[in-house]
Design a protein around this motif. Sequence first.
Motif, PDB file in Angstrom:
ATOM      1  N   GLY A 199      30.016  41.451  38.090  1.00 12.73           N
ATOM      2  CA  GLY A 199      29.509  40.529  39.092  1.00 12.73           C
ATOM      3  C   GLY A 199      29.638  39.060  38.739  1.00 12.73           C
ATOM      4  N   LYS A 200      30.390  38.740  37.648  1.00 12.72           N
ATOM      5  CA  LYS A 200      30.547  37.325  37.313  1.00 12.72           C
ATOM      6  C   LYS A 200      31.618  36.704  38.204  1.00 12.72           C
ATOM      7  N   LEU A 201      31.464  35.444  38.472  1.00 12.15           N
ATOM      8  CA  LEU A 201      32.425  34.771  39.324  1.00 12.15           C
ATOM      9  C   LEU A 201      33.381  33.922  38.499  1.00 12.15           C
ATOM     10  N   VAL A 202      34.552  33.733  39.045  1.00 14.41           N
ATOM     11  CA  VAL A 202      35.526  32.837  38.436  1.00 14.41           C
ATOM     12  C   VAL A 202      34.946  31.430  38.357  1.00 14.41           C
ATOM     13  N   ASN A 203      35.265  30.753  37.281  1.00 23.38           N
ATOM     14  CA  ASN A 203      34.906  29.340  37.180  1.00 23.38           C
ATOM     15  C   ASN A 203      35.895  28.532  38.022  1.00 23.38           C
ATOM     16  N   ALA A 204      35.451  28.146  39.207  1.00 28.49           N
ATOM     17  CA  ALA A 204      36.359  27.490  40.141  1.00 28.49           C
ATOM     18  C   ALA A 204      36.780  26.106  39.665  1.00 28.49           C
ATOM     19  N   GLU A 205      36.070  25.565  38.664  1.00 27.85           N
ATOM     20  CA  GLU A 205      36.382  24.217  38.183  1.00 27.85           C
ATOM     21  C   GLU A 205      37.585  24.214  37.241  1.00 27.85           C
ATOM     22  N   GLU A 206      37.896  25.396  36.702  1.00 22.22           N
ATOM     23  CA  GLU A 206      38.916  25.464  35.663  1.00 22.22           C
ATOM     24  C   GLU A 206      40.310  25.414  36.288  1.00 22.22           C
ATOM     25  N   PRO A 207      41.093  24.358  36.026  1.00 21.37           N
ATOM     26  CA  PRO A 207      42.418  24.298  36.627  1.00 21.37           C
ATOM     27  C   PRO A 207      43.333  25.351  36.012  1.00 21.37           C
ATOM     28  N   VAL A 208      44.134  26.001  36.828  1.00 23.84           N
ATOM     29  CA  VAL A 208      45.036  27.022  36.309  1.00 23.84           C
ATOM     30  C   VAL A 208      46.440  26.772  36.845  1.00 23.84           C
ATOM     31  N   ALA A 209      47.412  27.187  36.040  1.00 27.49           N
ATOM     32  CA  ALA A 209      48.799  27.144  36.495  1.00 27.49           C
ATOM     33  C   ALA A 209      49.120  28.520  37.081  1.00 27.49           C
ATOM     34  N   LEU A 210      49.537  28.551  38.329  1.00 26.21           N
ATOM     35  CA  LEU A 210      49.835  29.821  38.967  1.00 26.21           C
ATOM     36  C   LEU A 210      51.336  30.099  38.872  1.00 26.21           C
ATOM     37  N   ASP A 211      51.662  31.261  38.360  1.00 25.04           N
ATOM     38  CA  ASP A 211      53.054  31.653  38.185  1.00 25.04           C
ATOM     39  C   ASP A 211      53.511  32.393  39.445  1.00 25.04           C
ATOM     40  N   ARG A 212      54.465  31.803  40.159  1.00 23.08           N
ATOM     41  CA  ARG A 212      54.856  32.348  41.468  1.00 23.08           C
ATOM     42  C   ARG A 212      55.386  33.783  41.387  1.00 23.08           C
ATOM     43  N   ALA A 213      56.229  34.045  40.378  1.00 22.23           N
ATOM     44  CA  ALA A 213      56.819  35.386  40.268  1.00 22.23           C
ATOM     45  C   ALA A 213      55.731  36.432  40.028  1.00 22.23           C
ATOM     46  N   GLN A 214      54.771  36.068  39.182  1.00 21.78           N
ATOM     47  CA  GLN A 214      53.705  37.028  38.886  1.00 21.78           C
ATOM     48  C   GLN A 214      52.788  37.236  40.095  1.00 21.78           C
ATOM     49  N   LEU A 215      52.532  36.157  40.829  1.00 27.22           N
ATOM     50  CA  LEU A 215      51.706  36.288  42.026  1.00 27.22           C
ATOM     51  C   LEU A 215      52.420  37.130  43.087  1.00 27.22           C
ATOM     52  N   GLU A 216      53.738  36.966  43.154  1.00 27.22           N
ATOM     53  CA  GLU A 216      54.519  37.768  44.097  1.00 27.22           C
ATOM     54  C   GLU A 216      54.429  39.245  43.726  1.00 27.22           C
ATOM     55  N   ARG A 217      54.441  39.507  42.434  1.00 24.70           N
ATOM     56  CA  ARG A 217      54.289  40.883  41.951  1.00 24.70           C
ATOM     57  C   ARG A 217      52.912  41.441  42.365  1.00 24.70           C
ATOM     58  N   LEU A 218      51.891  40.593  42.280  1.00 25.73           N
ATOM     59  CA  LEU A 218      50.549  41.044  42.689  1.00 25.73           C
ATOM     60  C   LEU A 218      50.519  41.333  44.189  1.00 25.73           C
ATOM     61  N   ARG A 219      51.203  40.483  44.963  1.00 26.35           N
ATOM     62  CA  ARG A 219      51.236  40.722  46.412  1.00 26.35           C
ATOM     63  C   ARG A 219      51.903  42.072  46.699  1.00 26.35           C
ATOM     64  N   THR A 220      53.001  42.337  45.975  1.00 22.91           N
ATOM     65  CA  THR A 220      53.703  43.609  46.140  1.00 22.91           C
ATOM     66  C   THR A 220      52.792  44.773  45.775  1.00 22.91           C
ATOM     67  N   ARG A 221      51.994  44.575  44.725  1.00 24.83           N
ATOM     68  CA  ARG A 221      51.060  45.637  44.332  1.00 24.83           C
ATOM     69  C   ARG A 221      50.041  45.912  45.438  1.00 24.83           C
ATOM     70  N   GLN A 222      49.605  44.870  46.149  1.00 27.25           N
ATOM     71  CA  GLN A 222      48.651  45.126  47.238  1.00 27.25           C
ATOM     72  C   GLN A 222      49.314  45.925  48.360  1.00 27.25           C
ATOM     73  N   VAL A 223      50.564  45.576  48.671  1.00 31.04           N
ATOM     74  CA  VAL A 223      51.304  46.337  49.699  1.00 31.04           C
ATOM     75  C   VAL A 223      51.447  47.796  49.254  1.00 31.04           C
ATOM     76  N   GLU A 224      51.803  47.992  47.984  1.00 32.89           N
ATOM     77  CA  GLU A 224      51.955  49.361  47.462  1.00 32.89           C
ATOM     78  C   GLU A 224      50.626  50.116  47.506  1.00 32.89           C
ATOM     79  N   ALA A 225      49.530  49.393  47.279  1.00 35.26           N
ATOM     80  CA  ALA A 225      48.207  50.033  47.344  1.00 35.26           C
ATOM     81  C   ALA A 225      47.930  50.539  48.756  1.00 35.26           C
ATOM     82  N   VAL A 226      48.312  49.760  49.770  1.00 39.69           N
ATOM     83  CA  VAL A 226      48.101  50.211  51.160  1.00 39.69           C
ATOM     84  C   VAL A 226      48.957  51.443  51.442  1.00 39.69           C
ATOM     85  N   ARG A 227      50.209  51.432  50.949  1.00 36.74           N
ATOM     86  CA  ARG A 227      51.090  52.600  51.163  1.00 36.74           C
ATOM     87  C   ARG A 227      50.485  53.851  50.515  1.00 36.74           C
ATOM     88  N   TYR A 228      49.961  53.673  49.312  1.00 40.18           N
ATOM     89  CA  TYR A 228      49.314  54.806  48.644  1.00 40.18           C
ATOM     90  C   TYR A 228      48.091  55.270  49.446  1.00 40.18           C
TER      91      TYR A 228
END
Length: 283
Positions: A199-228
């Motif tokens: 139940g802990k929340l992300v520290n929204a203050e912490e700046p992060v570098a988002l890696d596009r390829a990895q985020l795209e992989r996560l998006r694909t995983r969500q699509v695959e989860a719906v297919r499953y």
Amino acid sequence: MIGPRNNYLLVVLDSCRFDSFVAANPHTILRLGALERRWSYASWTAPSHYNLLMGLLPHASPHNVYASEYYARDFANYAARLGTDDVQFKHLLPALYLPTFLKRKLGYRTHALMSLPVLNSATPLNRDFDSFTLMPTHNDMAAMLDRLRFDADQPLFYVLNVGETHYPFALPSEDPSAWPHISGVHGVFQHLDERMVGGKLVNAEEPVALDRAQLERLRTRQVEAVRYLDTVFERLFDLVPPNTYITVTADHGELFGEDGYFGHGPIQHDKVYEVPLVEGKLR
Ligand SMILES: [Zn+2]
């Protein structure tokens, strides 16, 4: 009011974006009816489920309509869902809580099977439920099917909060050690893991570098989860009695790097509100 004739299942695919659902094209779920693009009232799990359990499904964002009129119209759809001749928003007074209305006024047995710990049985959501269960793992809808019980003499209401579509978009067969491990944003992802189990929340203050390829992989995983999950719905549809009305929707969406956002919660962005809705009775 004529007594209810239907069991009612509300299935909430946690964090499932509208466009992930579209990309997955889940044929089995779509047997229920036409896919609608809706908007969640909230951007994260707890307030969104409270709203859903008030009986207000994600809205259609109608123009030139007062909110009260929209609620009244939207709530009238419960006549079809429950198989009664008449349901009005005023019937929910004074508690304004769907489980209370179903249990106390319509004689339903009411059950919750929840995946995400913020929906555990000690929360205020657990009111007028005959049972309220936090599942042992956050990502196993199939395990919920073994717990469903129907009764020819009494209508059943189930709310199922399904976690395969939630970060890290893992299927139950996947070893947790194989879950995504993102370099650069690992600290934040670790917090997300903690949020999921503690139940802990992300520290929204912490700046992060988002890696596009990895985020795209996560998006694909969500699509695959719906297919499953579509294969799990096949099993669900085989076991529900014919007089069962099913609504499938999401509590909010998810950001995969758009405009520098990841996840859901403290985010003001269309994609965190845009969700799918499909509902109907199997024919
Ligand atoms: Zn959620």
